[in-house]
Design a protein around this motif. Sequence first.
Motif, PDB file in Angstrom:
ATOM      1  N   ASN A 455       0.847  -1.183   0.000  1.00  0.00           N
ATOM      2  CA  ASN A 455       0.000   0.000   0.000  1.00  0.00           C
ATOM      3  C   ASN A 455       0.890   1.243   0.000  1.00  0.00           C
ATOM      4  O   ASN A 455       2.062   1.168  -0.362  1.00  0.00           O
ATOM      5  CB  ASN A 455      -0.980  -0.032   1.175  1.00  0.00           C
ATOM      6  N   LEU A 510      -2.525  -4.389   5.451  1.00  0.00           N
ATOM      7  CA  LEU A 510      -2.350  -3.797   4.125  1.00  0.00           C
ATOM      8  C   LEU A 510      -3.544  -2.936   3.738  1.00  0.00           C
ATOM      9  O   LEU A 510      -3.572  -2.337   2.663  1.00  0.00           O
ATOM     10  CB  LEU A 510      -2.161  -4.904   3.081  1.00  0.00           C
ATOM     11  N   GLU A 511      -4.537  -2.908   4.630  1.00  0.00           N
ATOM     12  CA  GLU A 511      -5.751  -2.144   4.371  1.00  0.00           C
ATOM     13  C   GLU A 511      -6.471  -1.928   5.692  1.00  0.00           C
ATOM     14  O   GLU A 511      -6.589  -2.841   6.504  1.00  0.00           O
ATOM     15  CB  GLU A 511      -6.660  -2.914   3.403  1.00  0.00           C
ATOM     16  N   ARG A 520      -4.461   0.579  -0.108  1.00  0.00           N
ATOM     17  CA  ARG A 520      -4.711  -0.862   0.005  1.00  0.00           C
ATOM     18  C   ARG A 520      -3.646  -1.655  -0.733  1.00  0.00           C
ATOM     19  O   ARG A 520      -3.231  -1.294  -1.834  1.00  0.00           O
ATOM     20  CB  ARG A 520      -6.088  -1.208  -0.561  1.00  0.00           C
ATOM     21  N   TYR A 522      -2.285  -6.118  -1.146  1.00  0.00           N
ATOM     22  CA  TYR A 522      -2.795  -7.480  -1.028  1.00  0.00           C
ATOM     23  C   TYR A 522      -1.647  -8.471  -1.090  1.00  0.00           C
ATOM     24  O   TYR A 522      -0.526  -8.147  -1.497  1.00  0.00           O
ATOM     25  CB  TYR A 522      -3.835  -7.791  -2.110  1.00  0.00           C
ATOM     26  N   SER A 538      -6.382  -8.727   3.499  1.00  0.00           N
ATOM     27  CA  SER A 538      -5.603  -7.482   3.551  1.00  0.00           C
ATOM     28  C   SER A 538      -5.821  -6.730   4.860  1.00  0.00           C
ATOM     29  O   SER A 538      -4.905  -6.084   5.379  1.00  0.00           O
ATOM     30  CB  SER A 538      -5.966  -6.584   2.368  1.00  0.00           C
TER      31      SER A 538
END
Length: 649
Positions: A455, A510-511, A520, A522, A538
């Motif tokens: 991200n 990651l999110e 974001r 993944y 995520s």
Amino acid sequence: MMKRYFTTLLLLGTVAVLLSMDATAQKTAIQTITTHDKITVVTDPSKGSNTYLGWGKFPATNTPIRKIRMVVKFGCPDTLRCADWDYMDQILIRRKGGQNAPDLSYEIGRMLTPYGGAFGKNWNFEWATDLTDFSLLLRDSVEVEYRHAGYEPNNDRGWKITVQFEITPGPPALPPFAIHRIYDGHYAYGDSSKPIEAALKPVSFTSNSKTRNARLLIYQTGHGMDPEGCGEFCSRYREVLFNDQLIDKRDIWQKCGDNPLYPQAGTWIIDRAYWCPGELKHADRYQLTIQPNRNNVVDINMEPYQSPKPSATEVISAYVVEYGAYRSKQDVAMEDIIVPSNKDIHSRINPAGVHPVIAFRNLGGALLKTLQISYGTKAKARQLFQWKGELKPGETAIVKLPGIIAAAPGENEFQVELSRPNGKQDGYLADNFMSSVFKAIPKHGASLVFQFKTNRQPEHNSFTLTNSNNEIVQQRKEGELKADSLYQEQWQLQPGIYTLQVKDSAGDGLEFWFNRRGGRGYARLLDHQRRMLHLFESDFGSSLFYAFEVVQDSTQHQASVEIPAVGLYPTMSAGPTTLDYFSNSAEKVTVRFISDPGNQLVEEHVYENMKEGVFQYDMSYLPAQRYYVQVWVKGKMVFNKRLRIVFRQ
């Protein structure tokens, strides 16, 4: 004080023969008492609290009880969706003995409800806690109250809740004589007109003539929101004194990024004042040095604090339980098998391929220095280890054991047996054995691709692939990754067991919907044909864990994921949002936007024969409120996430 820690292990060697541990261990029938059976629980917005009562028939007063365990199960109601907010619920013993018995109101459990807005209809989760210290009260007919807090709407959302008590008969390690209520209330914190120390006054009690041991139990969580975030989002210390001696000082603070229940719809990752959303709170337990026929004083002090606009509250329940002498000097008991396990609460680190993790407790009166541990998968070879350490009476140790976890495809049974505490005969053998059901780790071929899309804040991220000897096969350290970049690691691995771990030191994965600046990313594991083998969530908080075995015959074991990978970001927006889709096969895909409240379809998109794609939507024409974005494939909803359309200037 009860401690949890890892201890050093001395390898004695692997037992080459199959040991029939369940043949030597004594079997004890556990009695299950259900007071609340899949009941639907909703709020009462007019009062902020709703009461649900249930009776249970517990063992008679003269029946010896070895252990009591309370299990709490949550699910979505059959006719409603799961509720939204992280409320503080309490489980209490209301009456003991019958309808005309006096009100006791002893808190025995504190449930912090999860953010359930995005849970599907089949979602469920289970927690458990030890209530052996309440064995004097959980006798005969007992009325149990589940008290649900909150003000959210009650016509379309709620919880399906089960409360059960598992009673293990047998001689108690410590015979209980009395229980004293020390504190019980919602205590204002930071209010100079109502200083908390005036409410948390020292409490005295006189010990029984037969008392030789005692235990202090404290349930505490912080709530409210003043200008400094107190009491929910501020860290303050607590001191516990017994007979004028400081026995504990700790911060009333808890990290939430590794919550086993993830992801949740709200701010589940944010650290809080000694609790996290979606948690059954365990009591803090302290072993007390006590003399019979003596006046004793318990005193809890909070860090001095004042707020110009006070709203903080410390919710505290505390009890002292008096006990006699230990039944045996040498007595150990299995508490849990953490790895391998199918339990919800251990899902962060399971399934695993190496290093079993167990918890055991010293229930004897002597300091535990050595212990023999025999363990392994049923019908497989056992390993035998000698534990060495120092475990005080009443304390619990969490031990990481060496070795591979043998498993057949599907579900397996793992067995552990304890013996020879301090080189002597255990005083009670029936609780030395425990087994757990667990799933085998997946098998993959040697050629793998790990896709890692960062991200906009990659400085927090790292990932490591290790083999069964804990040797690093490949690693990307914190600080090495670039923002908004796709890393495609090509792995050609030797047969064996591997563990892949992803970490985020900021604790927001990651999110995270609240961190719109972060964007974001993944993570996906693919085979050599770019078919997805495992999709990582995520919105994971602090860490991800994935164990797998590489086998020689890749064509036989190259299983792939049927559920597509779907992402939506941002999920709090003035209107624009992006959905990405990746699947192993091309299908008809339907994307629906559903209003909340109202549950009305406001927009629908149909994509024929779609395998992979990125789609942008602008929902700025819609009223500022919450919506659900659902993805349907072959008549099944495979994705359901909440989108917040926020007010536009």
